[in-house]
Every structure is written in C-alpha cells, then in structure tokens.
Scaffold this motif. Structure first.
Motif, PDB file in Angstrom:
ATOM      1  N   LYS A  25       0.766  -1.143  -0.094  1.00 13.89           N
ATOM      2  CA  LYS A  25       0.075   0.048   0.181  1.00 13.89           C
ATOM      3  C   LYS A  25       1.014   1.278   0.057  1.00 13.89           C
ATOM      4  N   GLU A  26       0.383   2.184  -0.556  1.00  8.33           N
ATOM      5  CA  GLU A  26       1.022   3.488  -0.877  1.00  8.33           C
ATOM      6  C   GLU A  26       1.721   4.025   0.474  1.00  8.33           C
ATOM      7  N   PRO A  27       1.136   4.165   1.907  1.00  5.27           N
ATOM      8  CA  PRO A  27       1.772   4.985   2.967  1.00  5.27           C
ATOM      9  C   PRO A  27       2.923   3.964   3.117  1.00  5.27           C
ATOM     10  N   THR A  28       3.216   2.848   2.815  1.00  2.00           N
ATOM     11  CA  THR A  28       4.341   2.288   3.361  1.00  2.00           C
ATOM     12  C   THR A  28       5.608   2.291   2.408  1.00  2.00           C
ATOM     13  N   GLN A  29       5.355   2.627   1.154  1.00  3.39           N
ATOM     14  CA  GLN A  29       6.265   2.606  -0.013  1.00  3.39           C
ATOM     15  C   GLN A  29       7.518   3.403   0.245  1.00  3.39           C
ATOM     16  N   GLU A 258      12.372  11.334  12.359  1.00  2.00           N
ATOM     17  CA  GLU A 258      11.716  11.824  11.424  1.00  2.00           C
ATOM     18  C   GLU A 258      10.811  10.625  10.694  1.00  2.00           C
ATOM     19  N   THR A 259      11.326   9.649  10.612  1.00  2.00           N
ATOM     20  CA  THR A 259      10.371   8.496   9.961  1.00  2.00           C
ATOM     21  C   THR A 259       9.363   8.114  11.029  1.00  2.00           C
ATOM     22  N   ILE A 260       9.661   8.032  12.206  1.00  2.00           N
ATOM     23  CA  ILE A 260       8.505   7.684  13.160  1.00  2.00           C
ATOM     24  C   ILE A 260       7.284   8.558  13.245  1.00  2.00           C
ATOM     25  N   GLU A 261       7.675   9.782  12.977  1.00  2.00           N
ATOM     26  CA  GLU A 261       6.470  11.131  12.748  1.00  2.00           C
ATOM     27  C   GLU A 261       5.904  10.387  11.397  1.00  2.00           C
ATOM     28  N   LYS A 262       6.416  10.260  10.331  1.00  2.00           N
ATOM     29  CA  LYS A 262       5.604   9.867   9.272  1.00  2.00           C
ATOM     30  C   LYS A 262       4.889   8.484   9.369  1.00  2.00           C
ATOM     31  N   LYS A 264       3.352   7.627  12.234  1.00  2.88           N
ATOM     32  CA  LYS A 264       2.570   7.616  13.313  1.00  2.88           C
ATOM     33  C   LYS A 264       1.193   7.299  13.389  1.00  2.88           C
ATOM     34  N   SER A 265       0.691   6.810  12.287  1.00  4.92           N
ATOM     35  CA  SER A 265      -0.726   6.053  12.193  1.00  4.92           C
ATOM     36  C   SER A 265      -0.577   4.656  12.404  1.00  4.92           C
ATOM     37  N   GLU A 346      10.294  -7.585  13.551  1.00  7.58           N
ATOM     38  CA  GLU A 346      11.458  -7.196  13.104  1.00  7.58           C
ATOM     39  C   GLU A 346      11.630  -6.237  11.838  1.00  7.58           C
ATOM     40  N   ILE A 347      10.785  -6.920  11.035  1.00  6.66           N
ATOM     41  CA  ILE A 347      10.620  -6.069   9.717  1.00  6.66           C
ATOM     42  C   ILE A 347      10.003  -4.512  10.102  1.00  6.66           C
ATOM     43  N   ALA A 348       8.871  -4.541  10.990  1.00  9.10           N
ATOM     44  CA  ALA A 348       8.498  -3.597  11.478  1.00  9.10           C
ATOM     45  C   ALA A 348       9.371  -2.290  11.773  1.00  9.10           C
ATOM     46  N   TYR A 349      10.388  -2.739  12.714  1.00  8.18           N
ATOM     47  CA  TYR A 349      11.557  -1.858  13.137  1.00  8.18           C
ATOM     48  C   TYR A 349      12.438  -1.323  11.835  1.00  8.18           C
ATOM     49  N   TRP A 350      12.704  -2.252  11.032  1.00  6.17           N
ATOM     50  CA  TRP A 350      13.515  -2.209   9.905  1.00  6.17           C
ATOM     51  C   TRP A 350      12.971  -1.047   8.989  1.00  6.17           C
ATOM     52  N   LEU A 351      11.646  -0.915   9.179  1.00 11.70           N
ATOM     53  CA  LEU A 351      10.978  -0.075   8.147  1.00 11.70           C
ATOM     54  C   LEU A 351      11.307   1.594   8.604  1.00 11.70           C
ATOM     55  N   GLU A 352      11.610   1.585  10.024  1.00  8.59           N
ATOM     56  CA  GLU A 352      11.981   2.704  10.439  1.00  8.59           C
ATOM     57  C   GLU A 352      13.411   3.391  10.023  1.00  8.59           C
ATOM     58  N   LEU A 353      14.180   2.458   9.367  1.00  6.14           N
ATOM     59  CA  LEU A 353      15.325   2.719   9.462  1.00  6.14           C
ATOM     60  C   LEU A 353      15.907   3.361   7.965  1.00  6.14           C
ATOM     61  N   LYS A 354      14.943   3.280   6.990  1.00  9.20           N
ATOM     62  CA  LYS A 354      15.665   3.509   5.567  1.00  9.20           C
ATOM     63  C   LYS A 354      16.297   4.967   5.374  1.00  9.20           C
ATOM     64  N   SER A 355      15.712   5.742   6.058  1.00  6.59           N
ATOM     65  CA  SER A 355      16.180   7.227   5.718  1.00  6.59           C
ATOM     66  C   SER A 355      17.502   7.221   6.557  1.00  6.59           C
ATOM     67  N   PHE A 356      17.704   6.559   7.780  1.00  5.67           N
ATOM     68  CA  PHE A 356      19.126   6.540   8.439  1.00  5.67           C
ATOM     69  C   PHE A 356      20.135   6.004   7.464  1.00  5.67           C
ATOM     70  N   PHE A 357      19.897   4.917   6.765  1.00  9.10           N
ATOM     71  CA  PHE A 357      20.637   4.214   5.937  1.00  9.10           C
ATOM     72  C   PHE A 357      21.072   5.222   4.946  1.00  9.10           C
TER      73      PHE A 357
END
Length: 529
Positions: A25-29, A258-262, A264-265, A346-357
């Motif tokens: 879904k678009e919100p996660t992409q 920054e990612t967590i704010e995005k 937040k839903s 695990e996958i849920a917390y990895w999704l928080e990390l892309k902007s850091f990488f």
C-alpha cells in the motif's frame, strides 16, 4: 483433510503495518527500498556491488574462517565461506537471539526461509552466488528472554545470573538442566538424537555463542548455512566510522525520529535513543549517554571526554555494541547482503530505518517476512475434517469459532437479523409518521426501537447459549483441537520448541520443511506429518 490456506493478512496475527507492507500500500512504500520478489533482486545486486568493498570481504571471510576452525564444517558451508571472497557473491541474512536449544519453532523457519531464498536466487541469477547467513545475536544482554523453552506444555528454564553479552555467558550449570530435560524426553531413537545434539552443543562448549553455533550447524550445516558471530574486534573495526558518527552526530536518532513521525498512524516498534550504542565488556553491557559534555556509561562510574571515547574506539572497537537501531546498519556494513528475513516485529522496526541508511550511504536491504507454519499430525488433520473445520476456521478467535460452529450445528437459524431488519423497517415508518404529526414523539419512538432491538439481541444471545449447552461435547472437541494447534491461544511457532516435533519425526522434520516452504509466499503453510 482441510486443503485451504490462509494469507498472513487474513490470519489475524499481523499488525496493520505488516498487512499494508505485504499489500504494498502506498503509505508504506517510502519506508523500504524494493519489495521482495525475484525480479527486484537484479537491481539490489547492482546496488550492493557498488556499495561493498573487497576490504570488508576479506575481513569477513577471515573472521568466519577463525570461527569455524574448531567445528566440523560441511562441504557446502565451506564452499559458501570460500565463495564470499568473490565480488559476485552475496548474502541473504536472518538473525535470532541465542535462545536456549533454539527457543520457539520459528528459529527453524527463519533459517529455512533464508536457505530456500538463496536457492531461488541462484536459479534466477546463475552467474551470481548466494550464501545463507544466520546472524547470532551474541551481544544481546536480556538473558530472561532466552533462558527457557517450552516442551509438551512445560517450561524448561535455565536459572543463572547474567550481566553482560549472552554470547560470552558460561554454559556451566546446564548439565543439571539437561538431566531434568532428558527425563522428559524419554527413550527411543529420536529422543537419543535430541539428547546427543543438546549435550554436544551445550555441555561440550564453554560459552553460549559456541554452543549455539554448534547447534545451528548440526541442524543446518548440510544445507550450507553460514553462522556469524559479529562480536569480533576485526569486524567491529570496519564499523568504526559509523560508531564515530553515532557518538558525535547522533544521526540515527534524528533520522529515525523523522521516520517515526511519518509512521505515526501505525504502532511504533522501537524508539531511538540519542546514542544507540552500548559499552560492553565480559560482564557489562550498558548504554552510552552523552550529558554535560561527557560520555558516561549507565549504571557505572565510567566516563569519557570526546577525545577519550574516540581513542577508546580506535583501540578497542569491540567494546562498542550496537543496539536495535544500529545493529541493522552494522550487519549491512560488514556483509554483502541483499535481503534480511525476519518476523513481523523485526520487519516493522527495519521500516523505521531507511532514511538513516540513506543518510550514511549504505544500501538498504530488501525486507522479507519469514515463513510462518502450522505443524499438524495426520490425526489432527483427520479430526479437523471430521468436525467440518477448515484451517481458516482454526485460525479464528475461540469465541468466534464456537459461535459460528454452534450456528452450523443447528438445523434452524439462531441469527435473528431478519427479525431485527423487520423491526427497523416498522420503526422507520413510525419515525416518518412522528415527523409529519408530532415531533415530540420522536424520542419515544427511538427509545422504543432501541428497547425492542435490544430485546431481540438478548433473545439471540440466550438462544445461542442454550444451543452451546446442547452441542457441548462437539464444541469441546473443536476447542480442544484448536488448543492443541494454538497453545496458549498463540501461534504454535511462538510457543513450542522444535524438539517436540523432532521427537516424533526425527530428521524428516527439517527436510520436509526445506522441501515445502516457499520463502516468497505470503501465506501460512500448514504441514501435516
């Protein structure tokens, strides 16, 4: 026996974030690099090849050769280690805590997903090599999470004090634990095989890291699994620039917030600290905290100035341990990795990390949800068939399952929806009449409607309750079967140790899982033995 299957999204066991991720879904992409399908690995290979150095390869292979020097290595595992020297070799990685005797069943499913994906990648991209990696979480220090496993409904716990990283923890005292566990196993060929694996893993090795490596190698060495302990000075040295940035700039904290704010839903899996590192020694793993211009080690009197802590980093990089936020980056720096395979959390917390990488210029891996499996005996499958149950039925919540099956067992309808709809139509007419005549009657009409609908609902509940008493024995057989397959109202894979199934099936257990699991399928596999 039932032949239906159930998707992860419809199972009721995954978060809304995971369901939306699986549905792309678009919100996660924006939170992942590429979705896990075979075609997307072509671009991932090209990206990683430009983002991983031959120097790091050499350090990795050297570390692995040392770690495997004292255990028997299968030909396929040795070949995989050797091919890691080539720049056309890439890894697929899963990680897991050092749970006693592997912990719950999903330890197996993580590793099998990893092994099987490397096979699929090799078939798709034959000019490349793909190595399955099990990353041992040797630096974790939460011993209470890993010091037990469940066998036949009973918890077997290793009572021991632990302060530092669990990988360095002595296995002393497990001989007494083994005596109790072996009595529960009983006798027989498979029971003796389990006892042998446990003894050789835990009683013949002095620390938990070596014991876990031996266990994983015994179970999966023939399939080419490579086991890595990243609590290693040479590997940590390659990570020094990123540790230095974390100490001085706190990039991870800024980017993950920054990612967590995005996000937040959704429910947030982990929150970053200002410094996402621990200071570590044999009996110590404590947070590094920056305050008043000094770096202090939590719960100790140890402190450093900036120049002192950077000197400590250069001299002893092994004393700096990444937490849950930094560990994924460490993994992707030291491995030529394409994909990380993990559970939903695990996958849920990895999704928080892309902007850091992105901020530190390291390729973000493809993220794949591991296989999830329900193991059933032929007897249980036949029982489900006899009771008219699908696998989907058995995944339902207990109350929902009982209510639905009660309605099915009756030759008349317990559902009074028709009567409720008839009442609503009658009151709709009365509402219209009140509007045209005397609006003061509207409240009385609404109150009477609510009362009568409520009365029908109460009759419906009483009727359902009476029918449950009538069909008590059959409903009890249904719930007994569900309790067998979903112990403690949870997924079997999160509760039961592999030895419970190995006791009945021996080596066939792992081979059948290897043969049947498809890592890119997003549905629960039900495997009948």
């Amino acid at each position: 026996m039932p032949t239906d299957c159930i998707s992860y999204q419809n199972s009721g066991y995954f978060s809304s974030l995971m369901n939306d991720y699986l549905d792309q879904k678009e919100p996660t992409q924006s939170f992942y690099n590429r979705f896990p399908n075979l075609e997307n690995f072509e671009a991932q290979i090209k990206e990683k090849k430009t983002n991983y150095t031959n120097e790091n390869r050499a350090v990795l292979v050297s570390a692995l050769q040392k770690q495997y020097s004292k255990i028997s290595v299968s030909g396929l595992t040795q070949r995989n280690i050797d091919t890691l020297t080539n720049d056309n070799t890439f890894t697929v990685t899963t990680g897991h805590q050092l749970n006693l005797f592997s912990g719950p069943l999903y330890f197996l499913y993580k590793i099998i997903s990893t092994i099987n994906l490397t096979k699929e990648l090799k078939a798709k991209y034959p000019s490349q090599n793909f190595v399955p990696i099990y990353w041992m979480a040797t630096e974790d220090h939460d011993f209470d999470e890993i010091n037990y496993f469940n066998f036949k409904g009973r918890k077997f716990r290793w009572n021991k004090e632990s302060l530092g990283p669990v990988g360095r923890l002595s296995t002393e005292g497990l001989d007494d634990f083994f005596e109790v566990y072996s009595l529960e196993l009983g006798s027989g060929k498979n029971a003796e095989a389990i006892k042998k694996i446990f003894k050789e893993s835990y009683l013949n090795h002095s620390n938990l890291a070596d014991a876990t490596r031996f266990l994983a190698n015994a179970l999966f060495g023939e399939y080419g699994l490579v086991i890595l302990d990243a609590d290693n000075p040479d590997l940590k040295r390659t990570f020094i620039p990123y540790i230095k940035e974390e100490l001085t700039l706190q990039t991870s904290h800024k980017k993950v917030l920054e990612t967590i704010e995005k996000l937040k839903s959704y429910t947030i899996q982990v929150n970053p600290r200002e410094i996402n590192l621990f200071y570590m020694e044999d009996n110590l793993r404590e947070r590094i905290i920056y305050e008043n211009g000094m770096y202090t080690i939590n719960n100790t009197k140890i402190e450093f100035s900036e120049s002192e802590i950077l000197a400590e980093l250069e001299n002893h990089p092994e004393k700096f341990s990444p937490n849950v936020i930094m560990r994924p980056l460490y993994q992707e720096v030291i491995l030529p990795n394409l994909c990380y395979i993990g559970g939903g959390g695990e996958i849920a917390y990895w999704l928080e990390l892309k902007s850091f990488f992105n901020a530190v210029n390291i390729s973000f891996p493809i993220l794949l949800l591991r296989n999830s499996v329900l193991l059933a005996t032929e007897k249980q499958a036949k029982k489900a068939d006899k009771l008219g149950l699908s696998w989907s039925d058995l995944f339902s919540k207990k109350d929902d399952l009982v209510n639905e099956k009660t309605k099915v067992l009756d030759d008349f309808s317990i559902d009074l929806s028709i009567q409720k709809d008839f009442l609503k139509n009658q009151f709709h007419y009365l509402h219209s009449l009140a509007q045209k005549t005397d609006k003061s009657f509207l409240g009385a009409v609404k109150a009477q409607e609510t009362k009568q609908i409520k009365g029908l609902e109460n009759l419906e509940k009483r009727l359902l309750k009476a029918q449950k008493r009538k069909h008590f024995e059959e409903l009890e057989r249904i719930t007994d079967l569900q309790n067998e397959l979903f112990p403690n109202k949870s997924l079997q894979e999160r509760q039961t140790n592999f030895s419970e199934f190995y006791l009945e099936n021996g080596n066939d257990l792992i081979q059948k899982l290897i043969d049947q699991l498809k890592p890119l399928n997003t549905k629960f596999e039900v495997i009948v033995f």
